[in-house]
Design a protein around this motif. Structure first.
Motif, PDB file in Angstrom:
ATOM      1  N   ALA A 165     -33.735  -7.701  31.813  1.00 25.75           N
ATOM      2  CA  ALA A 165     -34.567  -8.665  31.084  1.00 25.75           C
ATOM      3  C   ALA A 165     -35.823  -8.033  30.510  1.00 25.75           C
ATOM      4  O   ALA A 165     -36.480  -8.607  29.646  1.00 25.75           O
ATOM      5  CB  ALA A 165     -34.935  -9.828  31.999  1.00 25.75           C
ATOM      6  N   SER A 166     -36.190  -6.843  31.009  1.00 25.83           N
ATOM      7  CA  SER A 166     -37.417  -6.198  30.531  1.00 25.83           C
ATOM      8  C   SER A 166     -37.244  -5.588  29.145  1.00 25.83           C
ATOM      9  O   SER A 166     -38.210  -5.155  28.533  1.00 25.83           O
ATOM     10  CB  SER A 166     -37.850  -5.105  31.520  1.00 25.83           C
ATOM     11  N   LYS A 167     -36.013  -5.564  28.647  1.00 24.28           N
ATOM     12  CA  LYS A 167     -35.753  -5.020  27.321  1.00 24.28           C
ATOM     13  C   LYS A 167     -35.281  -6.134  26.408  1.00 24.28           C
ATOM     14  O   LYS A 167     -34.244  -6.731  26.637  1.00 24.28           O
ATOM     15  CB  LYS A 167     -34.705  -3.908  27.396  1.00 24.28           C
ATOM     16  N   THR A 168     -36.041  -6.414  25.366  1.00 19.42           N
ATOM     17  CA  THR A 168     -35.720  -7.474  24.413  1.00 19.42           C
ATOM     18  C   THR A 168     -35.485  -6.861  23.037  1.00 19.42           C
ATOM     19  O   THR A 168     -36.221  -5.969  22.620  1.00 19.42           O
ATOM     20  CB  THR A 168     -36.861  -8.507  24.337  1.00 19.42           C
ATOM     21  N   LYS A 169     -34.462  -7.357  22.333  1.00 23.95           N
ATOM     22  CA  LYS A 169     -34.183  -6.873  20.990  1.00 23.95           C
ATOM     23  C   LYS A 169     -35.047  -7.625  19.989  1.00 23.95           C
ATOM     24  O   LYS A 169     -35.141  -8.842  20.022  1.00 23.95           O
ATOM     25  CB  LYS A 169     -32.709  -7.077  20.658  1.00 23.95           C
ATOM     26  N   ALA A 179     -35.453  -3.077  16.956  1.00 23.52           N
ATOM     27  CA  ALA A 179     -36.214  -2.316  17.939  1.00 23.52           C
ATOM     28  C   ALA A 179     -36.099  -3.028  19.273  1.00 23.52           C
ATOM     29  O   ALA A 179     -35.822  -4.223  19.333  1.00 23.52           O
ATOM     30  CB  ALA A 179     -37.683  -2.199  17.514  1.00 23.52           C
ATOM     31  N   TRP A 180     -36.299  -2.295  20.359  1.00 19.83           N
ATOM     32  CA  TRP A 180     -36.222  -2.870  21.701  1.00 19.83           C
ATOM     33  C   TRP A 180     -37.531  -2.603  22.439  1.00 19.83           C
ATOM     34  O   TRP A 180     -38.068  -1.492  22.402  1.00 19.83           O
ATOM     35  CB  TRP A 180     -35.058  -2.265  22.475  1.00 19.83           C
ATOM     36  N   ALA A 181     -38.041  -3.636  23.086  1.00 18.92           N
ATOM     37  CA  ALA A 181     -39.298  -3.516  23.816  1.00 18.92           C
ATOM     38  C   ALA A 181     -39.361  -4.598  24.874  1.00 18.92           C
ATOM     39  O   ALA A 181     -38.466  -5.437  24.991  1.00 18.92           O
ATOM     40  CB  ALA A 181     -40.489  -3.637  22.855  1.00 18.92           C
ATOM     41  N   LYS A 182     -40.422  -4.609  25.655  1.00 20.21           N
ATOM     42  CA  LYS A 182     -40.598  -5.627  26.669  1.00 20.21           C
ATOM     43  C   LYS A 182     -40.782  -6.992  26.017  1.00 20.21           C
ATOM     44  O   LYS A 182     -41.234  -7.091  24.870  1.00 20.21           O
ATOM     45  CB  LYS A 182     -41.822  -5.300  27.534  1.00 20.21           C
ATOM     46  N   PRO A 183     -40.433  -8.074  26.730  1.00 22.94           N
ATOM     47  CA  PRO A 183     -40.622  -9.420  26.169  1.00 22.94           C
ATOM     48  C   PRO A 183     -42.064  -9.666  25.747  1.00 22.94           C
ATOM     49  O   PRO A 183     -43.010  -9.176  26.375  1.00 22.94           O
ATOM     50  CB  PRO A 183     -40.220 -10.339  27.327  1.00 22.94           C
ATOM     51  N   GLU A 184     -42.210 -10.407  24.640  1.00 24.30           N
ATOM     52  CA  GLU A 184     -43.508 -10.815  24.102  1.00 24.30           C
ATOM     53  C   GLU A 184     -44.336  -9.642  23.582  1.00 24.30           C
ATOM     54  O   GLU A 184     -45.558  -9.735  23.446  1.00 24.30           O
ATOM     55  CB  GLU A 184     -44.304 -11.597  25.151  1.00 24.30           C
TER      56      GLU A 184
END
Length: 206
Positions: A165-169, A179-184
């Motif tokens: 869940a720590s990786k959000t598209k 790109a992929w990064a932490k939520p928010e």
């Protein structure tokens, strides 16, 4: 799962659905998903759709519920080939009718009475409906369906879920760059001068 697909194709869809590749994917907050024309043979002569099921939830859900997720995604495949799906992940009225025809009641909440259309729609199993009866027949004659579940404790599974869940598209609405990064996380596309949009979470109850 391939055997279950063939069984339900015969019983619920009059054997109208084409062959499909069944995969196991740990997509965050999703019991399963359908992807059109996702795979091809190495020589490019054959293209096939994908139905993915999330093994993360096999241990905590009944076999009937997992197989209902398979049929839920088979309805998406049916609409893709024999109906008129909406753009993106929107579940329209035609899809809702197809779901009811196989004994699954569409519901945004996963409970009776929920909204039947929208970007995120789950379902509940119709009591004594076509799916429930077909599934009972399958499990009565075929032992060992969904024989494996994810090993480890519930705490271990929750840790892996939190990590996923720590990786959000994120996607640029202009050019489609990802790109992929932490939520928010606040991300922007320098080419389009637009903020990137987080992909919505998807969940099907099976």
């Amino acid at each position: 799962m391939t055997e279950a697909y063939a069984f339900f194709n015969e019983r619920l869809f009059s054997a109208k659905l084409p062959p499909c590749l069944i995969t196991l994917q740990r997509r965050n907050k999703a019991y399963g998903y359908f992807s059109s024309q996702r795979f091809t043979t190495r020589d490019g002569t054959v293209v096939t759709d994908e139905i993915a099921l999330n093994p993360r939830y096999f241990a905590e859900r009944s076999i009937e519920s997992t197989l209902a997720t398979l049929v839920h995604e088979m309805v998406h495949l049916e609409q893709e080939h024999l109906g008129t799906p909406s753009r993106g992940s929107y579940h329209n009225q035609e899809w809702a009718r197809m779901m009811r025809a196989v004994g699954l009641i569409p519901s945004a909440t996963g409970e009776p009475g929920g909204k039947e259309t929208g970007p995120r729609v789950s379902h509940c199993i119709e009591a004594d409906g076509r799916f429930a009866l077909a599934c009972a027949d399958l499990l009565a004659t075929r032992t060992g369906m969904v024989p494996f579940v994810e090993a480890g404790s519930e705490a271990d599974r929750e840790t892996r879920e939190k990590k996923a869940a720590s990786k959000t598209k994120y996607t640029c609405p202009g050019c489609g760059a990802n790109a992929w990064a932490k939520p928010e996380t606040g991300l922007g596309c320098t080419d389009c001068n637009l903020p990137l949009e987080a992909a919505p979470a998807k969940m099907t109850t099976g």
